[in-house]
Design a protein around this motif. Sequence first.
Motif, mmCIF file in Angstrom:
data_model
loop_
_atom_site.group_PDB
_atom_site.id
_atom_site.type_symbol
_atom_site.label_atom_id
_atom_site.label_comp_id
_atom_site.label_asym_id
_atom_site.label_seq_id
_atom_site.Cartn_x
_atom_site.Cartn_y
_atom_site.Cartn_z
ATOM 1 N N LEU A 148 0.811 -1.029 -0.159
ATOM 2 C CA LEU A 148 -0.046 0.203 -0.165
ATOM 3 C C LEU A 148 0.870 1.509 0.225
ATOM 4 N N TYR A 149 1.681 1.236 0.423
ATOM 5 C CA TYR A 149 3.372 1.955 0.347
ATOM 6 C C TYR A 149 3.300 2.849 -0.938
ATOM 7 N N ALA A 150 3.407 1.746 -1.297
ATOM 8 C CA ALA A 150 3.753 1.965 -2.619
ATOM 9 C C ALA A 150 2.984 2.819 -4.098
ATOM 10 N N GLU A 151 1.833 2.339 -3.332
ATOM 11 C CA GLU A 151 0.464 2.484 -4.194
ATOM 12 C C GLU A 151 0.761 3.705 -3.449
ATOM 13 N N GLU A 152 0.073 4.119 -2.244
ATOM 14 C CA GLU A 152 -0.250 5.638 -2.257
ATOM 15 C C GLU A 152 0.285 6.039 -2.484
ATOM 16 N N MET A 153 1.972 6.352 -2.489
ATOM 17 C CA MET A 153 2.828 6.901 -3.114
ATOM 18 C C MET A 153 3.434 7.186 -4.509
ATOM 19 N N LYS A 154 2.298 6.313 -5.058
ATOM 20 C CA LYS A 154 2.357 5.841 -7.089
ATOM 21 C C LYS A 154 3.672 5.955 -7.868
ATOM 22 N N LEU A 156 4.089 2.275 -8.567
ATOM 23 C CA LEU A 156 4.158 1.385 -8.333
ATOM 24 C C LEU A 156 5.181 1.072 -9.975
ATOM 25 N N ASP A 157 4.332 2.078 -11.113
ATOM 26 C CA ASP A 157 5.349 1.494 -12.443
ATOM 27 C C ASP A 157 6.419 1.465 -11.925
ATOM 28 N N PHE A 158 7.320 2.415 -11.428
ATOM 29 C CA PHE A 158 8.951 2.347 -11.278
ATOM 30 C C PHE A 158 8.846 0.963 -10.634
ATOM 31 N N LEU A 159 8.307 0.397 -9.699
ATOM 32 C CA LEU A 159 8.567 -1.251 -9.135
ATOM 33 C C LEU A 159 8.193 -2.354 -10.499
ATOM 34 N N LYS A 160 7.293 -1.597 -11.455
ATOM 35 C CA LYS A 160 6.992 -2.801 -12.320
ATOM 36 C C LYS A 160 8.310 -2.562 -13.850
ATOM 37 N N GLN A 161 8.663 -1.122 -13.766
ATOM 38 C CA GLN A 161 9.101 -0.779 -15.420
ATOM 39 C C GLN A 161 10.690 -0.121 -14.850
ATOM 40 N N PRO A 162 11.797 -0.130 -13.617
ATOM 41 C CA PRO A 162 11.904 1.049 -13.034
ATOM 42 C C PRO A 162 13.084 1.348 -14.346
ATOM 43 N N ASP A 163 13.595 0.820 -15.272
ATOM 44 C CA ASP A 163 14.123 1.439 -16.662
ATOM 45 C C ASP A 163 13.445 2.516 -17.536
ATOM 46 N N ILE A 164 12.050 2.206 -17.490
ATOM 47 C CA ILE A 164 11.482 3.894 -18.476
ATOM 48 C C ILE A 164 11.324 4.249 -17.771
ATOM 49 N N THR A 165 10.801 4.349 -16.248
ATOM 50 C CA THR A 165 10.564 5.216 -15.480
ATOM 51 C C THR A 165 11.299 6.208 -14.355
ATOM 52 N N ILE A 166 12.547 5.542 -14.325
ATOM 53 C CA ILE A 166 13.458 7.016 -14.432
ATOM 54 C C ILE A 166 14.318 7.294 -15.520
ATOM 55 N N PHE A 167 13.933 7.254 -16.368
ATOM 56 C CA PHE A 167 14.402 7.633 -17.768
ATOM 57 C C PHE A 167 12.969 8.997 -17.495
ATOM 58 N N GLN A 168 11.706 8.443 -17.009
ATOM 59 C CA GLN A 168 10.226 9.673 -17.238
ATOM 60 C C GLN A 168 11.158 10.178 -16.264
ATOM 61 N N ALA A 169 11.040 10.295 -15.376
ATOM 62 C CA ALA A 169 11.873 10.807 -13.615
ATOM 63 C C ALA A 169 13.335 11.864 -14.667
ATOM 64 N N LEU A 170 13.757 11.616 -14.911
ATOM 65 C CA LEU A 170 14.650 12.162 -15.766
ATOM 66 C C LEU A 170 13.990 13.395 -16.706
ATOM 67 N N LEU A 171 13.530 13.203 -17.508
ATOM 68 C CA LEU A 171 12.249 14.123 -18.530
ATOM 69 C C LEU A 171 11.394 14.846 -17.505
ATOM 70 N N LYS A 173 9.021 14.005 -15.977
ATOM 71 C CA LYS A 173 8.025 13.141 -16.233
ATOM 72 C C LYS A 173 6.992 12.775 -15.722
ATOM 73 N N PHE A 174 7.893 12.398 -14.256
ATOM 74 C CA PHE A 174 7.688 10.952 -13.248
ATOM 75 C C PHE A 174 7.665 11.887 -12.751
ATOM 76 N N LYS A 175 6.933 11.975 -11.728
ATOM 77 C CA LYS A 175 6.909 12.043 -10.091
ATOM 78 C C LYS A 175 6.117 11.932 -9.278
ATOM 79 N N PRO A 176 6.631 10.934 -8.210
ATOM 80 C CA PRO A 176 5.994 10.501 -6.854
ATOM 81 C C PRO A 176 5.234 11.814 -6.057
ATOM 82 N N VAL A 177 4.432 11.102 -5.511
ATOM 83 C CA VAL A 177 3.567 11.951 -4.903
ATOM 84 C C VAL A 177 4.591 13.000 -3.187
ATOM 85 N N VAL A 231 -1.442 14.552 -16.374
ATOM 86 C CA VAL A 231 -0.435 16.243 -16.811
ATOM 87 C C VAL A 231 0.239 16.432 -15.708
ATOM 88 N N TRP A 232 0.642 17.595 -15.632
ATOM 89 C CA TRP A 232 1.455 17.764 -14.219
ATOM 90 C C TRP A 232 0.522 18.437 -13.138
#
Length: 423
Positions: A148-154, A156-171, A173-177, A231-232
């Motif tokens: 639930l902690y991973a779900e609440e902080m949004k 889950l995508d990072f845990l499933k696809q860390p490579d893609i998520t990290i790239f999106q974070a560098l852009l 576009k991906f921002k946790p709560v 969106v942001w």
Amino acid sequence: MLAKSHILALDKLLRPWGRPPAAAVAKWLQPMTTASPPRAVTSERDLRLDLFRGLALWLIFLDHIPENVVSWITIRNYGFSDATEIFIFISGYTGAFVYGRAMRERGFVLSSARILRRAWQIYVAHIFLFTIFMAEIAYVAATFDNPLYAEEMKILDFLKQPDITIFQALLLKFKPVNMDVLPLYIVLLLLFPPVLFLLLRQPNLALAGSAVLYALTWKFDWNLPAYPNGVWFFNPFAWQLLFVFGAWCALGGARRLGFVLRSRAVLALAIIYLLFAFAITLTWHFESLERFVPNRLAEWMYPIDKTNLDVLRFAHFLALAAVTVRFVPRQWSGLKSAILQPAIRCGQHSLEIFCLGVFLAFAAQFVIGEASGGPLLQTAVSVLGIIIMVATAYLISWYKGMEGRSAPSRVKSADADLAGGEA
């Protein structure tokens, strides 16, 4: 300053060559002999900025802890705006104060380079914060077998696809709560050099352009895309209005508004609006009061959009600012009191304290959730978190003081707030 005898001697020397007489020489030399020295730029900090920025950091920390009884003291429960508006306005104000002076003295190119360097520093801080924050959440979720902690902080995508998520974070576009503020500020800084250039020459035109962009954002629903969808949360095309307004105030706008802020009528209107906002927010917490809000008024007001900086939120912040400036002047003696120094210290190191607050908010959420803590535990972790933030701010100040004394030949570095300079 040249003496009269020196001018007469110069006249005698130059007369055989047809040079101007003494009177003309004296007139020619007058700007050099009578000009007043350049006015020194004041180095005194406006402690109000540090105070309210520090208080905003505390309020953001408390608001980031879910189901926290202490968060009832924050301003979001008593009006339309919250600590985010305070934070962004002060960031724009201090940014214009620091970089506006640099642009006047050193030109557009060098000052723009400083602004972009600061944007890069905050970007690095954001990525570092993202990395540690992800590790913190993932460790807690795995160790205590609570997804639930991973779900609440949004994340889950990072845990499933860390490579893609990290790239999106560098852009960005991906921002946790709770990690939306720094990306907003990075974008605002990236766009700040031309805005500041215009603010220094045509401040009213720059503010009008910002307002037009804000209006067009609402009309055409402009925003930046987020990952994996949506969106942001803080739309930079809308929130730039508050940032630019803060910069406009720092560059003379506040002085031009002085007669408005001193008006009793304006003060009365501000207080009336604050009371209206307070009455409306009461209906959010007590359903029995909703029947007192007319349907037409509710249809006109709702939703009060935080993502796009709703006009009601912006107006609420302006009302708060008008009342605050009226009763807390720049030279208020209370700013020197010991009781306000902890908040001021935190405001002077806002980047570090904000990042720390993000960690502490999740840690507090974890402790409260695992212990099923009630009001007593919620109060304890909230107070402890603020104490840690204050202690860290004092430690940073001590370290900077020691560093300054150990390197006397270096120019004294500015305090590390989000703007990257003193204000």
